[in-house]
Design a protein around this motif. Structure first.
Motif, PDB file in Angstrom:
ATOM      1  N   LEU A 111       0.836  -1.194   0.000  1.00 57.00           N
ATOM      2  CA  LEU A 111       0.000   0.000   0.000  1.00 57.00           C
ATOM      3  C   LEU A 111       0.877   1.252   0.000  1.00 57.00           C
ATOM      4  O   LEU A 111       1.813   1.359   0.801  1.00 57.00           O
ATOM      5  N   PRO A 112       0.609   2.204  -0.868  1.00 55.40           N
ATOM      6  CA  PRO A 112       1.350   3.465  -0.815  1.00 55.40           C
ATOM      7  C   PRO A 112       0.839   4.325   0.330  1.00 55.40           C
ATOM      8  O   PRO A 112      -0.316   4.207   0.743  1.00 55.40           O
ATOM      9  N   ASP A 113       1.717   5.174   0.858  1.00 48.23           N
ATOM     10  CA  ASP A 113       1.259   6.127   1.865  1.00 48.23           C
ATOM     11  C   ASP A 113       0.244   7.077   1.235  1.00 48.23           C
ATOM     12  O   ASP A 113       0.256   7.316   0.015  1.00 48.23           O
ATOM     13  N   LEU A 114      -0.636   7.610   2.073  1.00 49.16           N
ATOM     14  CA  LEU A 114      -1.776   8.388   1.582  1.00 49.16           C
ATOM     15  C   LEU A 114      -1.555   9.881   1.794  1.00 49.16           C
ATOM     16  O   LEU A 114      -1.244  10.321   2.910  1.00 49.16           O
ATOM     17  N   THR A 167     -15.333   1.502  -0.824  1.00 45.21           N
ATOM     18  CA  THR A 167     -14.851   0.451   0.082  1.00 45.21           C
ATOM     19  C   THR A 167     -13.410   0.704   0.523  1.00 45.21           C
ATOM     20  O   THR A 167     -13.069   0.463   1.676  1.00 45.21           O
ATOM     21  N   ARG A 168     -12.544   1.164  -0.380  1.00 48.44           N
ATOM     22  CA  ARG A 168     -11.146   1.375   0.003  1.00 48.44           C
ATOM     23  C   ARG A 168     -11.041   2.362   1.168  1.00 48.44           C
ATOM     24  O   ARG A 168     -10.294   2.139   2.123  1.00 48.44           O
ATOM     25  N   PHE A 169     -11.805   3.437   1.091  1.00 50.00           N
ATOM     26  CA  PHE A 169     -11.736   4.460   2.135  1.00 50.00           C
ATOM     27  C   PHE A 169     -12.215   3.923   3.480  1.00 50.00           C
ATOM     28  O   PHE A 169     -11.638   4.231   4.522  1.00 50.00           O
ATOM     29  N   HIS A 170     -13.276   3.100   3.456  1.00 46.52           N
ATOM     30  CA  HIS A 170     -13.859   2.598   4.702  1.00 46.52           C
ATOM     31  C   HIS A 170     -13.208   1.307   5.196  1.00 46.52           C
ATOM     32  O   HIS A 170     -13.172   1.056   6.406  1.00 46.52           O
ATOM     33  N   CYS A 171     -12.743   0.490   4.276  1.00 47.34           N
ATOM     34  CA  CYS A 171     -12.235  -0.834   4.653  1.00 47.34           C
ATOM     35  C   CYS A 171     -10.719  -0.871   4.827  1.00 47.34           C
ATOM     36  O   CYS A 171     -10.189  -1.825   5.410  1.00 47.34           O
ATOM     37  N   ILE A 172     -10.008   0.141   4.309  1.00 44.93           N
ATOM     38  CA  ILE A 172      -8.557   0.188   4.462  1.00 44.93           C
ATOM     39  C   ILE A 172      -8.121   1.440   5.216  1.00 44.93           C
ATOM     40  O   ILE A 172      -7.517   1.352   6.294  1.00 44.93           O
ATOM     41  N   TYR A 173      -8.463   2.612   4.676  1.00 42.45           N
ATOM     42  CA  TYR A 173      -7.978   3.840   5.305  1.00 42.45           C
ATOM     43  C   TYR A 173      -8.563   4.057   6.703  1.00 42.45           C
ATOM     44  O   TYR A 173      -7.834   4.353   7.656  1.00 42.45           O
ATOM     45  N   TRP A 174      -9.875   3.920   6.840  1.00 42.76           N
ATOM     46  CA  TRP A 174     -10.518   4.213   8.119  1.00 42.76           C
ATOM     47  C   TRP A 174     -10.045   3.274   9.234  1.00 42.76           C
ATOM     48  O   TRP A 174      -9.676   3.744  10.318  1.00 42.76           O
ATOM     49  N   PRO A 175      -9.992   1.966   9.030  1.00 46.36           N
ATOM     50  CA  PRO A 175      -9.444   1.093  10.088  1.00 46.36           C
ATOM     51  C   PRO A 175      -8.005   1.447  10.456  1.00 46.36           C
ATOM     52  O   PRO A 175      -7.631   1.393  11.633  1.00 46.36           O
ATOM     53  N   ILE A 176      -7.198   1.823   9.461  1.00 50.28           N
ATOM     54  CA  ILE A 176      -5.809   2.194   9.764  1.00 50.28           C
ATOM     55  C   ILE A 176      -5.755   3.496  10.556  1.00 50.28           C
ATOM     56  O   ILE A 176      -4.967   3.618  11.510  1.00 50.28           O
ATOM     57  N   PHE A 177      -6.579   4.464  10.197  1.00 43.03           N
ATOM     58  CA  PHE A 177      -6.640   5.703  10.987  1.00 43.03           C
ATOM     59  C   PHE A 177      -6.976   5.391  12.444  1.00 43.03           C
ATOM     60  O   PHE A 177      -6.383   5.959  13.378  1.00 43.03           O
ATOM     61  N   LEU A 178      -7.950   4.507  12.647  1.00 43.02           N
ATOM     62  CA  LEU A 178      -8.356   4.154  14.003  1.00 43.02           C
ATOM     63  C   LEU A 178      -7.243   3.419  14.742  1.00 43.02           C
ATOM     64  O   LEU A 178      -7.022   3.646  15.943  1.00 43.02           O
ATOM     65  N   MET A 179      -6.542   2.529  14.052  1.00 41.63           N
ATOM     66  CA  MET A 179      -5.396   1.850  14.670  1.00 41.63           C
ATOM     67  C   MET A 179      -4.363   2.870  15.144  1.00 41.63           C
ATOM     68  O   MET A 179      -3.832   2.772  16.263  1.00 41.63           O
ATOM     69  N   ALA A 180      -4.072   3.840  14.286  1.00 36.80           N
ATOM     70  CA  ALA A 180      -3.065   4.846  14.623  1.00 36.80           C
ATOM     71  C   ALA A 180      -3.478   5.670  15.833  1.00 36.80           C
ATOM     72  O   ALA A 180      -2.641   6.048  16.651  1.00 36.80           O
TER      73      ALA A 180
END
Length: 569
Positions: A235-238, A296-309
Motif C-alpha cells: 500500500l502506498p502512503d496516503l 470500500t477502500r476508504f472505509h475498509c482500508i484507510y478508516w481502520p488504519i486511521f483508528l489503529m493509529a
C-alpha cells in the motif's frame, strides 16, 4: 392519493441540533448504524435514498426489538468538488452547502428516515473532532511532509497511480483523456507538497485483523476484494492534505495555514464525532458502517488504519451495497436516465419506493430501477394487504362480533363448537404458527440488511389469509331459519374463526411493517382502530390484542385507505 409532498415534508423534525456537542452514553453492544455522509456537490439521488432507507429499516427493526440503537446520516461538505460547484453557482461555499444539506434533510423527512443525528462536516463539533484527531495521529509519528505526484481525480477526490488509469474518449467531446479504471472519472497529472499518512506501516496489522475477523466486511465478495488488495501489493502512503492555494474550502491543517485536510480524512472522522469525540474516547461504540461499493477502500482500508493509529476501537462491521442502475446502465444527467427519489415519492408515496427497493435490492449486485416496478409494488400492496383488511372488516362479516366470540370462548372454545374440520384447523394453525414465528424468522436477515427474503415472508401472509376466504367461503356461513340452532351456532363459530384468522394475521403483519413502510402501516393500523400503545413487538402475535376494530365503518368493499394512481407517462 394517500400522501402528498407537502404533508410528508412537515411530518417530522430532526432531534438533533447540529451546532451542539452531545456526549453519547451508548453501551458497547448498542446498534450503532451509519450511512455514508453524502457529498453536496449536487442534489440527492436514488442511491442516497437507498442507503438511508436500508439503514433506517435495520435501525427501526433493532429498536422495535428493544435493542439500544443510534443512527447517523449527514452530508460531506468540504473539498474541491464542492468548491468548484459553489463557484459555478455563484455562491459562497457555506451558503451553497446549507442549501444542499437541507435537500438531504428534506429527503430524509420525505422518506420517514428516523436518524438520531444528521451530521454535517461544517458542524463546529466535527471541525473540533477532526482537528483533535489529526493532532493525536501526528503525535504518534504517522504523519509526515512530502511531495506527491500522481493522477488526480477531482470527481473522486483521490490520487491514482499509473497502473490505476487508462486512456479513454470523452463521450461529449470525443477527445482523448485519462480516466480512473475503477470509477471512469477523468484524472489529471499533478505534483504538489502535501502531508502524508504512513498507511504502509499498518498494512500487516490490518491483514492480521482481517484474518481474525472474517465477517468484518460483508458480503463476502467485498471482503475478498479488500483482502486481495491488501495482500497483492504494498500500500502506498496516503496524501492527507492539499495546498490551500488550490483547495480553499476545507478544514485547516493544525499550525499550517498553507494546507487543508484531504476531504476523506475529514469525512471519515464523522463517525466518532457523533459519539462525542474527542470528549469521549473510552468505550466508543463500534459501528456498523453501511457504504456503497465505490467507497470500500476508504472505509475498509484507510478508516481502520486511521483508528489503529489513534488507538481507537475498530468498527463492528462494514456492510457494502451495490449501485442503482436504469436499464442496466449507470444513471447520469447526460443520458437522461436519472430517477429523482423526491419526485417519485411525491407521486407514488415514499413507502411505495421504500418497499420496491427493499424487495428488489440485493447487497451482492447492482440493482435496476424501474418506475413500472414501483407502480406494480404499490398496486400489489393495495391489492394484497389493503383489500384483505377491507374484506375482513366489511359489514358482511361484523368483525366486532367475531372478536366478541373469540374473547368469550377463546380460539379453542370456538373450535369445540364447530363441526370437526381437520383441513380448516390445519390451515388456521399453520397460519397462526407462521405469523407468530415471523419476528424470529426474519430477524437475522433484517439485522444483516438482507431485506428481500424477509419481505417475501411478510408478503406471503395476505396470500394465505385470502386463501382461507376463497377456500372456506365465510360469506356462505350465515344464520338460516331452516337450520337448527346448533347448526347456526356452528356456522357462526366457523365464520368467526376464518375471518379472525385472516384479519388478525394482517394486524400482526402491519405491526411488523412499521419498520419497512411506516406511513402505510400507520394508515392501516389506524383504519383497524388498533390502539397506538398496542403496536409494539409483544402485540405482533395472534390474539395478543382483541380490543381493536371497534366501530370500524367500511363504506363498501374495495374502499381502501390507499388509493391507486395511474402510471406516470
Amino acid at each position: 392519493m394517500l400522501f402528498n409532498h407537502q404533508e410528508v415534508l412537515v411530518s417530522r423534525t430532526s432531534r438533533f441540533i447540529g451546532s451542539l456537542t452531545i456526549k453519547r452514553c451508548l453501551s458497547k453492544n448498542a446498534n450503532y448504524i451509519t450511512t455514508p455522509i453524502f457529498y453536496v456537490n449536487a442534489k440527492p439521488h436514488l442511491g442516497h435514498f437507498y442507503s438511508m432507507t436500508l439503514a433506517d429499516v435495520q435501525n427501526r427493526w433493532m429498536k422495535f426489538n428493544n435493542r439500544e440503537t443510534f443512527f447517523t446520516t449527514g452530508t460531506d461538505e468540504h473539498g474541491l468538488k464542492v468548491q468548484l460547484a459553489a463557484q459555478k453557482a455563484g455562491l459562497p461555499p457555506k451558503q451553497f452547502c446549507d442549501g444542499l444539506s437541507e435537500k438531504f434533510k428534506d429527503l430524509a423527512r420525505i422518506g420517514e428516515i428516523e436518524y438520531d443525528r444528521f451530521i454535517r462536516t461544517t458542524d463546529p463539533d466535527h471541525i473540533k473532532a477532526v482537528t483533535s484527531f489529526w493532532n493525536v495521529v501526528q503525535k504518534t509519528g504517522c504523519i509526515y511532509e512530502g511531495q506527491h505526484s500522481g493522477w488526480y481525480s477531482i470527481s473522486d477526490e483521490a490520487f491514482y497511480t499509473d497502473t490505476d488509469v487508462e486512456e479513454a474518449l470523452d463521450e461529449k467531446t470525443g477527445k482523448k483523456m485519462m480516466v480512473s479504471k475503477e470509477t471512469g472519472s477523468e484524472v489529471i497529472f499533478q505534483s504538489e507538497d502535501n502531508y502524508f499518512f504512513r498507511i504502509s506501516e499498518f498494512q500487516d496489522s490490518l491483514i492480521k485483523f482481517y484474518n481474525s475477523h472474517p465477517d468484518f466486511v460483508q458480503p463476502q465478495k467485498y471482503y475478498d476484494q479488500v483482502m486481495h488488495e491488501l495482500t497483492s501489493e504494498k500500500l502506498p502512503d496516503l496524501s492527507i492534505s492539499r495546498p490551500s492555494s488550490r483547495l480553499e474550502w476545507g478544514i485547516k491543517v493544525p499550525n499550517n495555514d498553507d494546507q487543508k485536510m484531504y476531504v476523506w480524512f475529514d469525512a471519515l472522522v464523522n463517525y466518532i464525532t457523533s459519539l462525542g469525540y474527542p470528549e469521549v474516547t473510552d468505550n466508543l461504540t463500534p459501528a456498523s458502517h453501511l457504504v456503497g461499493k465505490d467507497i470500500t477502500r476508504f472505509h475498509c482500508i484507510y478508516w481502520p488504519i486511521f483508528l489503529m493509529a489513534a488507538k481507537l476501537p475498530m468498527p463492528k462491521r462494514i456492510v457494502v451495497h451495490g449501485h442503482w442502475l436504469m436499464d442496466g446502465r449507470k444513471m447520469s444527467k447526460s443520458r437522461g436516465n436519472v430517477a429523482d427519489p423526491v419526485d417519485i415519492s411525491a407521486y407514488y408515496d415514499a413507502d411505495a419506493l421504500r418497499l420496491f427497493m427493499m424487495r428488489n435490492a440485493t447487497l451482492t449486485s447492482d440493482c435496476d430501477y424501474s418506475e413500472v416496478k414501483v407502480f406494480d409494488t404499490r398496486n400489489e400492496f393495495i391489492d394484497k394487504f389493503c383489500n384483505m383488511v377491507m374484506r375482513g372488516l366489511s359489514k358482511s362479516f361484523n368483525y366486532e362480533s367475531s372478536l366478541s366470540l373469540i374473547k368469550k370462548s377463546s380460539l379453542k372454545g370456538i373450535s369445540e363448537h364447530m363441526e370437526p374440520d381437520e383441513s380448516l384447523e390445519k390451515d388456521v394453525t399453520d397460519l397462526f404458527d407462521t405469523v407468530n414465528g415471523l419476528p424470529s424468522s426474519i430477524d437475522a436477515d433484517v439485522s444483516n440488511f438482507i431485506m428481500p427474503p424477509a419481505l417475501e415472508q411478510i408478503w406471503d401472509i395476505p396470500r394465505r389469509a385470502n386463501m382461507l376466504f376463497e377456500k372456506y367461503k365465510p360469506w356462505e356461513l350465515k344464520e338460516k331459519v331452516t337450520n337448527s340452532d346448533a347448526v347456526n351456532s356452528a356456522n357462526l363459530n366457523r365464520r368467526a374463526l376464518i375471518v379472525f384468522a385472516a384479519v388478525d394475521s394482517m394486524r400482526c403483519v402491519f405491526i411488523l411493517l412499521q419498520c419497512f413502510a411506516p406511513l402505510y402501516a400507520k394508515k392501516l393500523l389506524d383504519t383497524m382502530h388498533v390502539s397506538k400503545d398496542r403496536r409494539s413487538l409483544k402485540y405482533a402475535r395472534i390474539g395478543a390484542d382483541l380490543d381493536y376494530a371497534n366501530d370500524v365503518k367500511i363504506k363498501k368493499h374495495g374502499s381502501v385507505p390507499i388509493v391507486k394512481v395511474d402510471l406516470r407517462k
